[in-house]
Design an enzyme around this catalytic site. Structure first.
Site, PDB file in Angstrom:
ATOM      1  N   ASP A   1     103.015-112.124  -7.601  1.00  0.00           N
ATOM      2  CA  ASP A   1     102.136-113.027  -8.395  1.00  0.00           C
ATOM      3  C   ASP A   1     102.998-113.178  -9.998  1.00  0.00           C
ATOM      4  O   ASP A   1     102.340-113.773 -10.734  1.00  0.00           O
ATOM      5  CB  ASP A   1     101.156-112.318  -8.828  1.00  0.00           C
ATOM      6  CG  ASP A   1     101.124-111.040  -9.887  1.00  0.00           C
ATOM      7  OD1 ASP A   1     101.821-109.858  -9.199  1.00  0.00           O
ATOM      8  OD2 ASP A   1     100.797-110.120 -10.684  1.00  0.00           O
TER       9      ASP A   1
ATOM     10  N   GLN B   1     105.849-112.957  -9.890  1.00  0.00           N
ATOM     11  CA  GLN B   1     107.856-114.532  -9.500  1.00  0.00           C
ATOM     12  C   GLN B   1     107.110-115.642  -9.770  1.00  0.00           C
ATOM     13  O   GLN B   1     107.823-116.132  -9.651  1.00  0.00           O
ATOM     14  CB  GLN B   1     107.888-113.473  -8.229  1.00  0.00           C
ATOM     15  CG  GLN B   1     108.254-112.361  -8.076  1.00  0.00           C
ATOM     16  CD  GLN B   1     109.229-112.376  -6.114  1.00  0.00           C
ATOM     17  OE1 GLN B   1     109.080-112.879  -6.010  1.00  0.00           O
ATOM     18  NE2 GLN B   1     108.734-111.038  -6.405  1.00  0.00           N
ATOM     19  N   CYS B   2     105.548-115.900  -9.496  1.00  0.00           N
ATOM     20  CA  CYS B   2     105.294-116.880  -8.969  1.00  0.00           C
ATOM     21  C   CYS B   2     104.686-117.904 -11.094  1.00  0.00           C
ATOM     22  O   CYS B   2     103.731-116.664 -11.346  1.00  0.00           O
ATOM     23  CB  CYS B   2     104.044-117.484  -8.322  1.00  0.00           C
ATOM     24  SG  CYS B   2     104.894-117.387  -7.097  1.00  0.00           S
ATOM     25  N   THR B   3     104.790-119.174 -10.972  1.00  0.00           N
ATOM     26  CA  THR B   3     103.580-118.761 -12.517  1.00  0.00           C
ATOM     27  C   THR B   3     102.207-119.155 -12.241  1.00  0.00           C
ATOM     28  O   THR B   3     102.066-120.350 -11.324  1.00  0.00           O
ATOM     29  CB  THR B   3     104.613-120.735 -12.945  1.00  0.00           C
ATOM     30  OG1 THR B   3     105.893-120.156 -12.774  1.00  0.00           O
ATOM     31  CG2 THR B   3     103.316-121.041 -14.443  1.00  0.00           C
ATOM     32  N   VAL B   4     101.675-118.503 -12.050  1.00  0.00           N
ATOM     33  CA  VAL B   4     100.386-118.738 -11.793  1.00  0.00           C
ATOM     34  C   VAL B   4      99.288-118.794 -13.443  1.00  0.00           C
ATOM     35  O   VAL B   4      99.382-118.169 -14.251  1.00  0.00           O
ATOM     36  CB  VAL B   4      99.353-117.417 -11.891  1.00  0.00           C
ATOM     37  CG1 VAL B   4      98.177-116.583 -11.592  1.00  0.00           C
ATOM     38  CG2 VAL B   4     100.445-116.313 -10.812  1.00  0.00           C
TER      39      VAL B   4
END
Length: 659
Positions: free
Chosen positions: A529, A531-534
């Protein structure tokens, strides 16, 4: 019974191209009649029509010889509804009556004797759908039904003693399309002498005739006869030489001279005819599709200019005026560098091409994943399936959308503080730094649409060094921030009032100015969560749109590189030019802070600029392996130590209760 060959309108493709250009750049929403020329031909020997030819020359009075044209006007309507209203039988009748009255007035006032061109006029009613390249028009050349019951006798062998070559030479030298030939003296006179002629058999009236039929005069002859019959009401005939480069003929026209009391009245205007058939054509298949896209993009912006902002400088989005070598101004294509071809970079690019920006370069080091297409507007499932690079995918998509776009892609890793490298990677680092600096130098605007804080560091350093318009765009779960970085010298001092109301471009903070620590590796040890642009789905489109419009406003300032940060909506014709735009979706609130540059900034500070100037990529290498190097160079480490050394003591016995 005499017959007269009516005009048939012929419209060449370049004519409509000229209409497109003039509609976009000159006429806009102006519906007033536009002067226009119709071209005639006196040399056609085949066919059964008088051709009224419309070409790209029709809008330039110097392009067509006077004797080979008739003048008129084009009424170009802005809407299909207004065109249809003008096309009703009642409206067409009214227009024809009005134009006929003008011609008849030139006849009754004898103005035509000095200017025979007044006898032949035409008008066009037109509507063009510039988005779909559909064109509608109808042309009318009024021909008067006067006198009545005209008869004719054709004489193909005898032109009343006239030599056609001599007549054509006179027409070419004088640009006269109506003149007299004296049958007794075989001399040529101006048509104005007709007023003093008593015997209709002494002269022949020479008329340049576009008719292609040997036994029929062309439409212009009809109004000449009307003028002659009105001028000499006692005559019941006249002689006409229908002048054509091949097959000129002599015609004796006869009519009754019993003019009724109504025809003698001051309010009398003869009936007339002259409407051609409706011209309806779809030219999408004729025009270059690439040109169609370009014109359509321009049309969207031109419509905004016509309706809302007549003074907007749309050329600023395609060309940037710069001062070169202190000699003169040069116009170069506006070139935009987008660092990061993800969700923000793609959306920014879509907004830019809608404004007319045609030179865009993407930089990204990753490939399209299956989660990207739903959020990144320039990628699709097949791109993820084939593991295509994000930059390449975005560039190719832009070209598919608008083939006129000059889009490039570079798969390049932006060097970042804290992302350590070993000795073997130093050669590649040198190349990457040099390549990135070259790209920044070659472009006018740099968008920092990268997905980590440290990735923005080197681009900020380079944009500051080369005085580029730099805009950072970052999104969180339910927030976004758009910041434009300061440009140029910061030697001038500023008052607190100036900071609150407006701040020079040169004093604006960059993305890092509010930080008191150096950027480091924020990607290490991150969970999925992290590592990604949430983020909420609407954050990227909103942030990208704001970033696009911020640049659009800056470019409308007289000198974009001097555009101050201001929330005053009168700063440019597009409104305010803020420094920062911070949006909070949870309460749908936007704030526009103006922040002054921090002298010890780890990205745009003077100390950093000096180190990079002296050591180049090696300085970047030091920072990558040791981010604290930035704090040492700027003096932030000493500042932090001085803050930590402050010892604040409180007296426990002191009563601090408010009374």
């Amino acid at each position: 019974m005499a017959t007269f060959l009516p005009f048939t309108t012929r419209i060449e493709l370049p004519f409509w191209k000229a209409v497109n250009e003039k509609k976009l750049h000159e006429w806009k929403l102006d519906e007033s009649p536009k002067p226009i020329l119709g071209q005639l031909s006196y040399s056609e020997i085949t066919g059964k029509e008088c051709s009224l030819l419309m070409t790209y020359k029709s809008f330039n009075t110097n392009e067509i010889p006077k004797q080979e044209s008739i003048s008129g006007f084009m009424h170009l309507y802005n809407t299909a509804e207004s065109f249809k209203a003008a096309m009703t039988a009642e409206s067409k009748k009214k227009i024809l009556e009005d134009e006929t009255a003008k011609i008849w007035d030139s006849i009754t006032s004898h103005a035509w004797l000095k200017n025979p061109e007044l006898l032949s006029k035409f008008f066009m009613i037109t509507f063009v759908d510039l988005k779909k390249f559909k064109y509608f028009s109808i042309t009318c050349v009024p021909g008067l039904y006067f006198p009545s019951e005209i008869q004719q006798e054709i004489n193909k062998d005898d032109l009343y003693g006239a030599d056609p070559k001599t007549l054509f030479s006179h027409m070419a030298e004088t640009s006269s399309t109506v003149f007299l030939f004296c049958r007794k003296s075989a001399t040529i006179l101006e048509v104005s002498h007709l007023e003093s002629v008593n015997n209709p058999d002494d002269f022949a009236i020479v008329v340049a005739d576009p008719s292609t039929v040997s036994y029929t005069a062309g439409w212009p002859v009809r109004n000449v006869l009307a003028a002659v019959a009105q001028l000499h009401s006692s005559w019941n005939h006249c002689h006409v030489i229908s002048l054509r480069s091949t097959g000129s003929i002599g015609i004796k026209f006869m009519w009754t001279n019993n003019i009724s009391s109504q025809e003698k009245s001051l309010n009398f205007v003869p009936k007339s005819a002259g409407w051609d058939k409706l011209y309806n054509v779809d030219l999408r298949q004729k025009f270059d599709p690439v040109l169609q896209v370009d014109n359509s993009v321009n049309l969207n912006n031109e419509l905004m200019k016509w309706r809302q902002l007549p003074d907007i400088r749309l050329e600023r989005y395609s060309k940037l005026k710069v001062w070169l070598v202190f000699i003169k101004w040069f116009n170069f294509p506006l070139q935009v560098l987008i660092l990061g071809a993800g969700t923000i970079g793609c959306n920014v690019a879509r907004g830019l091409i809608a404004w007319g920006v045609s030179h865009i370069t993407f930089v990204d080091n990753s490939t399209v994943s299956y989660s990207n297409p739903v959020r990144q507007s320039l990628s699709e499932f097949e791109d993820a399936k084939n593991d295509r690079g994000k930059a390449e995918t975005a560039a190719k998509a832009l070209i598919r959308i608008n083939p006129n776009t000059k889009a490039e892609a570079h798969m390049l890793t932006v060097p970042m503080p804290g992302h350590t490298i070993d000795k073997s990677a130093e050669a590649q680092l040198e190349k990457d730094v040099q390549k990135l600096e070259q790209l920044v130098m070659e472009h006018d605007v740099v968008y920092l649409a990268l997905d980590s804080r440290e990735a923005r560091w080197l681009p900020t350093v380079l944009a500051t060094k080369h005085r580029k318009i730099a805009i950072s765009v970052a999104i969180g779960f339910d927030t976004f921030v758009v910041i434009r970085h300061g440009i140029g010298s910061r030697s001038d001092s500023l008052s607190h009032e100036a900071i609150a109301e407006s701040m020079p471009y040169s004093h604006l903070s960059c993305y890092f100015c509010s930080d008191v620590t150096a950027p480091g590796n924020s990607t290490a040890d991150r969970t999925l969560d992290q590592q990604c642009t949430v983020t909420r789905a609407g954050m990227s489109p909103q942030a990208s749109a704001v970033a696009t419009e911020l640049l659009a406003s800056i470019l409308q300032y007289p000198d974009p590189l001097m555009c101050p940060a201001s929330v005053d909506e009168n700063t440019t014709m597009l409104g305010a030019t803020p420094h920062q735009i911070r949006y909070f979706a949870n309460r749908y609130q936007m704030i526009l802070p103006i922040v002054k540059r921090f002298e010890r900034c780890v990205a745009c500070g003077d100390a950093i600029a000096k180190q990079y100037q002296q050591h180049g990529w090696k300085f970047v290498l030091d920072v990558m392996n040791s981010p604290s190097r930035l704090e040492q160079v700027t003096g932030l480490d000493a500042l932090q130590e001085s803050v930590n050394a402050i010892d604040i003591e409180f007296d426990e016995d002191e009563d601090t209760t408010d009374e």
